[in-house]
Design a protein around this motif. Structure first.
Motif, PDB file in Angstrom:
ATOM      1  N   ARG A 198       0.818  -1.211   0.000  1.00 26.53           N
ATOM      2  CA  ARG A 198       0.000   0.000   0.000  1.00 26.53           C
ATOM      3  C   ARG A 198       0.852   1.262   0.000  1.00 26.53           C
ATOM      4  O   ARG A 198       0.455   2.280  -0.556  1.00 26.53           O
ATOM      5  CB  ARG A 198      -0.926   0.030   1.229  1.00 26.53           C
ATOM      6  N   ARG A 199       2.005   1.203   0.657  1.00 23.44           N
ATOM      7  CA  ARG A 199       2.838   2.402   0.762  1.00 23.44           C
ATOM      8  C   ARG A 199       4.230   2.035   1.222  1.00 23.44           C
ATOM      9  O   ARG A 199       4.396   1.213   2.114  1.00 23.44           O
ATOM     10  CB  ARG A 199       2.222   3.368   1.787  1.00 23.44           C
ATOM     11  N   MET A 228      11.903   3.150  -5.898  1.00 28.12           N
ATOM     12  CA  MET A 228      10.623   2.954  -5.211  1.00 28.12           C
ATOM     13  C   MET A 228       9.511   3.737  -5.889  1.00 28.12           C
ATOM     14  O   MET A 228       8.389   3.237  -6.054  1.00 28.12           O
ATOM     15  CB  MET A 228      10.735   3.344  -3.736  1.00 28.12           C
ATOM     16  N   VAL A 229       9.811   4.947  -6.334  1.00 28.20           N
ATOM     17  CA  VAL A 229       8.804   5.746  -7.018  1.00 28.20           C
ATOM     18  C   VAL A 229       8.547   5.193  -8.423  1.00 28.20           C
ATOM     19  O   VAL A 229       7.407   5.150  -8.880  1.00 28.20           O
ATOM     20  CB  VAL A 229       9.215   7.236  -7.053  1.00 28.20           C
ATOM     21  N   GLU A 230       9.590   4.736  -9.116  1.00 28.48           N
ATOM     22  CA  GLU A 230       9.407   4.143 -10.447  1.00 28.48           C
ATOM     23  C   GLU A 230       8.499   2.920 -10.384  1.00 28.48           C
ATOM     24  O   GLU A 230       7.672   2.711 -11.273  1.00 28.48           O
ATOM     25  CB  GLU A 230      10.757   3.737 -11.038  1.00 28.48           C
ATOM     26  N   GLU A 237       3.019   6.948  -6.695  1.00 22.75           N
ATOM     27  CA  GLU A 237       2.772   7.799  -5.520  1.00 22.75           C
ATOM     28  C   GLU A 237       2.952   7.026  -4.219  1.00 22.75           C
ATOM     29  O   GLU A 237       3.410   7.577  -3.230  1.00 22.75           O
ATOM     30  CB  GLU A 237       1.357   8.388  -5.569  1.00 22.75           C
ATOM     31  N   GLU A 238       2.587   5.757  -4.231  1.00 20.90           N
ATOM     32  CA  GLU A 238       2.711   4.918  -3.033  1.00 20.90           C
ATOM     33  C   GLU A 238       4.174   4.640  -2.691  1.00 20.90           C
ATOM     34  O   GLU A 238       4.485   4.158  -1.616  1.00 20.90           O
ATOM     35  CB  GLU A 238       1.943   3.604  -3.211  1.00 20.90           C
ATOM     36  N   ALA A 274      13.736  -0.844   5.408  1.00 26.46           N
ATOM     37  CA  ALA A 274      12.481  -0.230   4.972  1.00 26.46           C
ATOM     38  C   ALA A 274      11.343  -0.537   5.915  1.00 26.46           C
ATOM     39  O   ALA A 274      11.332  -1.577   6.586  1.00 26.46           O
ATOM     40  CB  ALA A 274      12.121  -0.710   3.568  1.00 26.46           C
ATOM     41  N   LEU A 275      10.370   0.356   5.935  1.00 31.10           N
ATOM     42  CA  LEU A 275       9.100   0.149   6.606  1.00 31.10           C
ATOM     43  C   LEU A 275       8.029   0.321   5.528  1.00 31.10           C
ATOM     44  O   LEU A 275       7.989   1.333   4.827  1.00 31.10           O
ATOM     45  CB  LEU A 275       8.885   1.157   7.730  1.00 31.10           C
ATOM     46  N   ILE A 276       7.179  -0.710   5.388  1.00 34.92           N
ATOM     47  CA  ILE A 276       6.204  -0.744   4.301  1.00 34.92           C
ATOM     48  C   ILE A 276       4.826  -1.076   4.874  1.00 34.92           C
ATOM     49  O   ILE A 276       4.698  -1.929   5.743  1.00 34.92           O
ATOM     50  CB  ILE A 276       6.619  -1.823   3.255  1.00 34.92           C
ATOM     51  N   GLU A 277       3.808  -0.396   4.349  1.00 34.54           N
ATOM     52  CA  GLU A 277       2.429  -0.712   4.707  1.00 34.54           C
ATOM     53  C   GLU A 277       1.877  -1.670   3.657  1.00 34.54           C
ATOM     54  O   GLU A 277       2.052  -1.468   2.451  1.00 34.54           O
ATOM     55  CB  GLU A 277       1.570   0.550   4.735  1.00 34.54           C
TER      56      GLU A 277
END
Length: 156
Positions: free
Chosen positions: A92-93, A121-123, A127-128, A151-154
């Motif tokens: 999700r993010r 990460m943006v590529e 936006e997420e 990293a921390l990821i939702e």
């Protein structure tokens, strides 16, 4: 069926490697609720061998260090995929990247180097993939790698 993130990886010519196994007393990631904390990833190639070693500003130039940071991000995505049971569409993010750059005293270009990971990460995630981050210079990293990133990821 291919999800959008897998499609973007393919368009970038990136094949995710097998996620690296821990080499000490830690786990590669911890999932808790909707958050996944991914342990520091180093620039391991698809063959499981170090693709980059050395200190930035000494054995490693800045352009090469950017490539190393990008490879760390590829390995983060591989761990995220494992944490999502093989389904990257659950991401999700990208919340935060924590980056460490093995560099000479007085080197101040850490943010530009870590852009190698941030840009990927943006590529991949659009936006997420926009995230907060830290870019810290240090005098040494495990195995003498130039960059290590966690990293921390939702996820859903």
């Amino acid at each position: 069926m291919t999800n959008i993130y897998e499609q973007r990886l393919a368009e970038l010519g990136i094949t995710l490697p097998e996620p690296a196994k821990p080499v000490a007393n830690y786990v590669p990631y911890v999932a808790s609720g909707t958050l996944v904390s991914i342990s520091g990833q180093i620039p391991l190639g698809a063959d499981g061998k170090l693709a980059y070693v050395g200190k930035v500003g000494q054995e490693v130039d800045e352009a090469t260090a950017v490539e190393a940071a990008r490879l760390c991000a590829v390995n983060i995505i591989a761990q995220a995929k494992a944490a999502c049971d093989g389904n990257l569409s659950r991401v999700r993010r990208i919340i935060k990247l924590g980056a460490f750059v093995n560099c000479t005293d007085g080197f101040g270009g850490q943010p530009a180097i870590v852009n190698g990971a941030s840009d990927l990460m943006v590529e991949v995630f659009g936006e997420e993939g926009k995230h907060s981050r830290s870019a810290v210079g240090t005098n040494a990293l495990p195995l003498n790698v130039p960059v290590e990133i966690d990293a921390l990821i939702e996820i859903s």
